[in-house]
Write an enzyme that holds these catalytic residues in place. Structure first.
Site, PDB file in Angstrom:
ATOM      1  N   HIS A 180     -17.115  13.214   7.556  1.00  0.00           N
ATOM      2  CA  HIS A 180     -17.738  13.327   6.059  1.00  0.00           C
ATOM      3  C   HIS A 180     -19.002  13.313   6.484  1.00  0.00           C
ATOM      4  CE1 HIS A 180     -17.523   8.895   7.818  1.00  0.00           C
ATOM      5  NE2 HIS A 180     -18.448   9.021   7.553  1.00  0.00           N
TER       6      HIS A 180
ATOM      7  N   ASP B 150     -10.329  11.465   9.075  1.00  0.00           N
ATOM      8  CA  ASP B 150     -11.338  11.633   9.406  1.00  0.00           C
ATOM      9  C   ASP B 150     -12.383  12.043  10.120  1.00  0.00           C
ATOM     10  OD1 ASP B 150     -14.360  11.341   8.348  1.00  0.00           O
ATOM     11  OD2 ASP B 150     -14.608   9.316   8.227  1.00  0.00           O
TER      12      ASP B 150
ATOM     13  N   GLY C 208     -25.598   5.847   9.312  1.00  0.00           N
ATOM     14  CA  GLY C 208     -26.193   6.881  10.068  1.00  0.00           C
ATOM     15  C   GLY C 208     -25.420   6.128  11.856  1.00  0.00           C
ATOM     16  N   ASN C 209     -24.413   5.295  11.267  1.00  0.00           N
ATOM     17  CA  ASN C 209     -23.525   4.500  12.353  1.00  0.00           C
ATOM     18  C   ASN C 209     -22.513   5.799  12.708  1.00  0.00           C
ATOM     19  OD1 ASN C 209     -25.141   1.532  12.600  1.00  0.00           O
ATOM     20  ND2 ASN C 209     -24.401   2.707  14.485  1.00  0.00           N
ATOM     21  N   SER C 210     -21.964   6.381  11.336  1.00  0.00           N
ATOM     22  CA  SER C 210     -20.934   6.649  11.393  1.00  0.00           C
ATOM     23  C   SER C 210     -21.072   8.026  12.450  1.00  0.00           C
ATOM     24  CB  SER C 210     -20.800   7.850   9.871  1.00  0.00           C
ATOM     25  OG  SER C 210     -20.326   6.508   9.347  1.00  0.00           O
TER      26      SER C 210
ATOM     27  N   LEU D   2       9.561  11.879   9.647  1.00  0.00           N
ATOM     28  CA  LEU D   2      10.526  11.767   9.583  1.00  0.00           C
ATOM     29  C   LEU D   2      11.327  11.860   8.305  1.00  0.00           C
ATOM     30  CD1 LEU D   2      13.087   9.510  11.147  1.00  0.00           C
ATOM     31  CD2 LEU D   2      11.226   7.531   9.942  1.00  0.00           C
ATOM     32  N   GLY D   3      10.688  12.085   7.007  1.00  0.00           N
ATOM     33  CA  GLY D   3      12.187  12.678   6.116  1.00  0.00           C
ATOM     34  C   GLY D   3      12.316  11.130   4.703  1.00  0.00           C
ATOM     35  N   VAL D   4      11.307   9.845   5.257  1.00  0.00           N
ATOM     36  CA  VAL D   4      11.994   9.144   4.060  1.00  0.00           C
ATOM     37  C   VAL D   4      10.482   8.352   3.402  1.00  0.00           C
ATOM     38  CG1 VAL D   4      13.870   8.375   5.973  1.00  0.00           C
ATOM     39  CG2 VAL D   4      10.874   7.429   6.224  1.00  0.00           C
TER      40      VAL D   4
ATOM     41  N   ILE E 166       9.397   4.532   2.477  1.00  0.00           N
ATOM     42  CA  ILE E 166       9.042   3.751   3.205  1.00  0.00           C
ATOM     43  C   ILE E 166       8.145   2.243   2.259  1.00  0.00           C
ATOM     44  CG2 ILE E 166       9.338   3.986   5.293  1.00  0.00           C
ATOM     45  CD1 ILE E 166       6.436   3.852   5.533  1.00  0.00           C
TER      46      ILE E 166
END
Length: 526
Positions: free
Chosen positions: A154, A184, A259-261, A316-318, A320
């Site tokens: 971002h 991100d 600004g810390n991002s 994995l195909g589930v 949950i």
């Protein structure tokens, strides 16, 4: 009438009076003697406060200063610039009146006609283009001598140009190597050669413990090279407003502000253990809750971007879901913790390995999972094609199966079909457990937009004082199973519901829209 004459006091007289008052005031202040000589007064106590400290405290007293000396040079300012083209016209009326006999509707009154004609034909106005530059500000961390920099997606999203400023005031142009919006994370690289860069040491965020001291480094509100300290407040945090993202945040109370991002979160060993990314706030500023991406997750994404040009994640195909207390009791887990499989996609890795709906995943690839977020993030970090052991709890026993993960493909996942066996139709209805249910017939399918392969009984009414309502059962839900027993008719539902004794656990398998989920509660006696 009697007239009184005003008397004017000369300015010199007023000045003399004021001077006299000043002299009198000074004499009053120093009536008892002259000013003290310089150095004749001792300011402050003669001795330091007698504060007892331990050797441990003395070594801790400068630890953050020592950390700052080592780490601050590895954190840079990231200045993204967006360049927009603005189109405008000098004639404010042209966009409304176009090209006619008048350049402006007021030309006939104020214009200057050419000789020999009342009005002149004006040429069409030409639109003008002007570039507009908008700059932002974030932070980044230098992670290699080749000039690679870790930051947030971002921070650089939409940037046309990126400038990097180091703590020693050097400026470099940078390019975006790649980004991953789902975590991100963004990777930048300094253009050209950059000598004498300070490289951050990458730690192991899996070893972090709640309560550890940490230090955040970044550029809040354009205040470059700012350090703040705090502790690790929690681990494994996520933002429920963005469920599609991969989140496993480190929560900290080290001050983090705009600004810390993209900046660094450091432990007391000087190791980079997180990339600061967001804050929870109602004011727009620091409120004691900041989030950082664990460096292990950020590093995995970064290496994929650099080496492969894209991020690959395991699949994995589930479907949950987390297990609440009622489900925990209904499943008979005891002291075990895990994640419930609410559905298994056909012809996907989990089904091929023998994982079934209702299984509880305890560990995968040797790592324990206690929440759906744990399982989601762990699976995502596993390389597609890798064969991993999965320990599931089924029918009171632990079972180990081997699964070869596929690569996660968001497009294919959204189009996967979820099949169920066809059931019987009935016109009957039943009221049990605070629910009114009906058989699924053609009219019900049309009313609730149910596919032909959906079986079970449809919930048409919910007693809002019932425990089922409290657990979230709602009209339109299709009850597929109760306590692991399949429901194919209203008769099945009534028989099983009637057999449930007070203070017993009730476990529903519900189909809601295209998804299935488990809901559980303990049936209290009246």
């Amino acid at each position: 009438m009697l007239h009184l004459k005003k008397r004017v006091i000369p300015f010199t007289t007023v000045l003399a009076i004021m001077l006299g008052m000043y002299i009198v005031d000074c004499k009053f202040l120093f009536a008892e003697g002259k000013r003290p000589e310089k150095g004749s007064i001792t300011f402050g106590a003669k001795e330091k406060p007698n504060v007892k400290t331990t050797p441990e405290f003395e070594s801790f007293r400068t630890v953050f200063a020592d950390l700052a000396d080592k780490v601050v040079p590895s954190v840079v300012s990231v200045i993204p610039t967006q360049i927009d083209t603005v189109i405008f016209n000098n004639n404010p009326f042209y966009q409304f009146f176009g090209d006619d006999d008048f350049g402006s509707p007021f030309d006939q009154f104020f214009g200057t006609p050419r000789r020999g004609q009342q009005f002149h034909k004006q040429q069409p106005q030409q639109n003008k283009k002007q570039l507009r530059r908008q700059q932002g500000l974030g932070s980044g961390v230098i992670v290699s001598k080749e000039g690679y920099i870790l930051t947030n997606f971002h921070v650089v999203h939409g940037a046309d140009e990126i400038e990097i400023k180091t703590s020693d005031k050097r400026t470099f142009a940078a390019e975006i190597v790649g980004v991953d919006s789902l975590s991100d994370v963004a990777v930048l690289k300094i253009k050209g050669q950059a000598k004498d860069l300070t490289i951050a040491y990458l730690g192991d965020s899996d070893k972090l413990r709640v309560g550890e001291w940490v230090m955040a480094v970044g550029n809040p509100f354009a205040l470059t090279s700012t350090v703040t300290q705090g502790i690790v407040s929690a681990l494994g945090r996520r933002d429920d407003k963005n469920p599609t993202q991969f989140q496993n945040y480190i929560q900290t109370d080290a001050a983090i502000n705009p600004g810390n991002s993209g900046g660094a979160l450091i432990n007391l060993n000087g190791e980079l253990i997180g990339i600061n990314t967001m804050i929870y706030t109602t004011s727009g500023g620091f409120m004691g809750i900041g989030m950082a991406i664990p460096i292990n997750m950020a590093r995995r994404v970064m290496e994929d971007i650099i080496y492969h040009g894209k991020v690959t994640r395991g699949w994995l195909g589930v479907q949950i879901q987390d297990i609440n207390e009622s489900m925990h009791n209904a499943l008979g887990l005891g002291s075990k913790k895990g994640v419930l499989i609410s559905d298994v996609f056909k012809n996907q890795p989990a089904e091929k390995a023998g994982i079934k709906r209702g299984d509880v995943v305890l560990t995968i690839d040797g790592k324990p999972v206690e929440s759906s977020n744990d399982l989601k993030n762990t699976v995502a970090t596993i390389e597609p094609g890798k064969k991993v052991p999965v320990v599931v709890f089924r029918g009171g026993k632990e079972i180990t199966v081997s699964v070869v993960l596929n690569e996660r493909d968001e497009g294919k996942i959204n189009n996967l079909s979820k099949g169920n066996e066809k059931g019987q139709e009935s016109a009957d209805s039943a009221v049990q457990l605070g629910l009114t249910v009906n058989a699924i017939n053609e009219q019900i399918r049309q009313q609730y937009n149910l596919d032909e392969d959906v079986t079970g009984v449809i919930v048409t009414e919910v007693d809002q004082s019932s425990q089922a309502a409290g657990e979230g059962v709602m009209p339109g839900d299709v009850i597929v199973e109760i306590n692991r027993q399949p429901i194919t008719s209203v008769k099945d539902y009534a028989k099983i519901a009637k057999s449930i004794k007070p203070e017993s656990a009730v476990l529903f398998l519900i189909r809601r829209g295209p998804n299935t989920l488990y809901l559980a509660f303990t049936l209290h006696g009246k």
